[in-house]
Design a protein around this motif. Structure first.
Motif, PDB file in Angstrom:
ATOM      1  N   LEU A  90       0.829  -1.203   0.000  1.00  0.00           N
ATOM      2  CA  LEU A  90       0.000   0.000   0.000  1.00  0.00           C
ATOM      3  C   LEU A  90       0.868   1.260   0.000  1.00  0.00           C
ATOM      4  N   GLY A  94       0.985   3.983  -2.904  1.00  0.00           N
ATOM      5  CA  GLY A  94       0.829   5.392  -2.579  1.00  0.00           C
ATOM      6  C   GLY A  94       1.930   6.249  -3.183  1.00  0.00           C
ATOM      7  N   LEU A 123      -4.001  12.684  -0.834  1.00  0.00           N
ATOM      8  CA  LEU A 123      -4.379  11.510  -0.039  1.00  0.00           C
ATOM      9  C   LEU A 123      -3.215  10.517   0.052  1.00  0.00           C
ATOM     10  N   LEU A 127      -1.420   8.687   3.332  1.00  0.00           N
ATOM     11  CA  LEU A 127      -1.471   7.245   3.562  1.00  0.00           C
ATOM     12  C   LEU A 127      -0.096   6.581   3.460  1.00  0.00           C
ATOM     13  N   THR A 128       0.761   7.074   2.570  1.00  0.00           N
ATOM     14  CA  THR A 128       2.068   6.433   2.388  1.00  0.00           C
ATOM     15  C   THR A 128       2.918   6.480   3.657  1.00  0.00           C
ATOM     16  N   PHE A 130       1.895   6.838   6.643  1.00  0.00           N
ATOM     17  CA  PHE A 130       1.203   6.085   7.684  1.00  0.00           C
ATOM     18  C   PHE A 130       1.538   4.599   7.584  1.00  0.00           C
ATOM     19  N   PHE A 131       1.452   4.033   6.398  1.00  0.00           N
ATOM     20  CA  PHE A 131       1.728   2.603   6.247  1.00  0.00           C
ATOM     21  C   PHE A 131       3.205   2.285   6.449  1.00  0.00           C
TER      22      PHE A 131
END
Length: 351
Positions: A90, A94, A123, A127-128, A130-131
């Motif tokens: 993911l 991202g 976005l 998200l990048t 975060f993962f």
């Protein structure tokens, strides 16, 4: 060649990517929260100009991290990408979407498409990191061992989630500090105040999340907690805290350019503190640096490659950063900020 030396080079490369790439992710975070098209036009235009010269080169550090991990520590590479393939996949998705969104939204003339590309960029910038942070938290919590199958527990536990949130907060803090300095450099005082307030808010959030994360690691990642509260790990954590306080004071006194160095010091010291806290493990508490290392001949060649890269690529990257932070690459005028785009454009929503 000692595996410990290569592991330290790996840690420095991770710290470099956290600082350089983290600044770009943070700019994307503020792009996401800038508001509607009219309200967010001027902040987004500053973000575009600030990121454009360096956003691609920042990924050099990520490539370097992957090369060292893959060739120098193949057991760790296999273990991590097997157990946590989903968050890492993911994060990789991202990165691709983020780069595509940023590259395509600027030349796109149609408003509807530009909004789509901008949303994808913003976005993915959230998200990048975060993962990536959840993957780091999974390593720190000791839930990943050689032979571990892919499992949500490896990256969705309390430590992982807090590491993910802390990573997002740290990137937002870095981005806001650098954008404050960019606004000062472009002589746009209202945007300097705009991003200074967000940098100070990000500083507070980072401090709170860091304290909560440390408290959670006491029971959920005891090896890392002990490393961060004793010896070199504690010293580096305190250095990071000192940099955090210094950055806040510099921002309050309007010293945005010096605040950039402080923000980089906060993140770099924190990353190195995490790495030192894990000693002697690469993946605590099951895989030591020595056990994860590849063939000694491979480590020797990897050391030479790292040295050559430092001598040849390092000065070029340093020069690029210097030129960018001193406004030598892409000038931005007040007229640009007032109109939001350098040329007339078609703002129709139909194809």
């Amino acid at each position: 060649m000692s595996a410990g030396v290569i592991a330290f080079v790996l840690l420095l490369a991770v710290a470099a990517y956290a600082c350089a790439g983290g600044t770009d992710y943070g700019a994307g975070f503020w792009d996401l929260t800038a508001g509607g098209a009219e309200r967010g036009k001027r902040p987004r235009w500053l973000i575009d100009h600030a990121m454009a010269p360096v956003w691609e080169v920042n990924n050099v550090w990520l490539v370097f991290v992957l090369v060292i991990l893959w060739t120098g520590f193949p057991v760790a590479f296999q273990t991590l990408f097997t157990a946590m393939w989903l968050p890492l996949a993911l994060a990789a998705l991202g990165m691709v979407l983020r780069g595509a969104g940023f590259a395509l939204r600027k030349p796109t003339r149609r408003l509807a498409r530009r909004r789509i590309y901008g949303a994808v960029f913003a976005l993915a910038s959230l998200l990048t990191p975060f993962f990536l942070g959840t993957a780091v938290g999974g390593i720190a919590s000791g839930r990943v061992t050689p032979g571990t199958d892919a499992s949500a527990d490896a990256w969705s536990n309390p430590t992982s989630l807090l590491f993910g949130l802390l990573t997002v907060a740290a990137t937002a803090f870095l981005g806001a500090v650098f954008l404050t300095a960019d606004a000062v450099r472009f002589d746009v005082p209202d945007l300097a105040s705009y991003f200074r307030r967000r940098a100070l808010g990000g500083l507070v959030v980072v401090a709170v999340l860091a304290a909560v994360t440390l408290a959670v690691t006491h029971g959920d990642a005891p090896h890392v907690w002990r490393g961060l509260t004793h010896g070199a790990g504690l010293a580096l954590a305190l250095v990071s805290a000192v940099f955090l306080i210094a950055t806040g004071l510099l921002l309050l006194r309007g010293r945005a350019r010096w605040a950039r160095l402080g923000a980089v010091g906060v993140v770099a010291a924190a990353v190195v503190a995490w790495g030192v806290a894990q000693r002697p493990y690469l993946i605590p508490p099951s895989l030591t640096v020595a056990d994860a290392a590849g063939d000694p001949a491979t480590l020797t060649w990897l050391a030479w490659v790292s040295l050559v890269a430092l001598l040849l690529i390092g000065p070029a990257v340093a020069l690029l950063y210097w030129l960018d932070t001193h406004g030598e690459l892409e000038p931005l005028t007040d007229a640009d900020l007032q109109r939001g785009r350098p040329a007339p454009e078609d703002t129709t929503d139909d194809d």
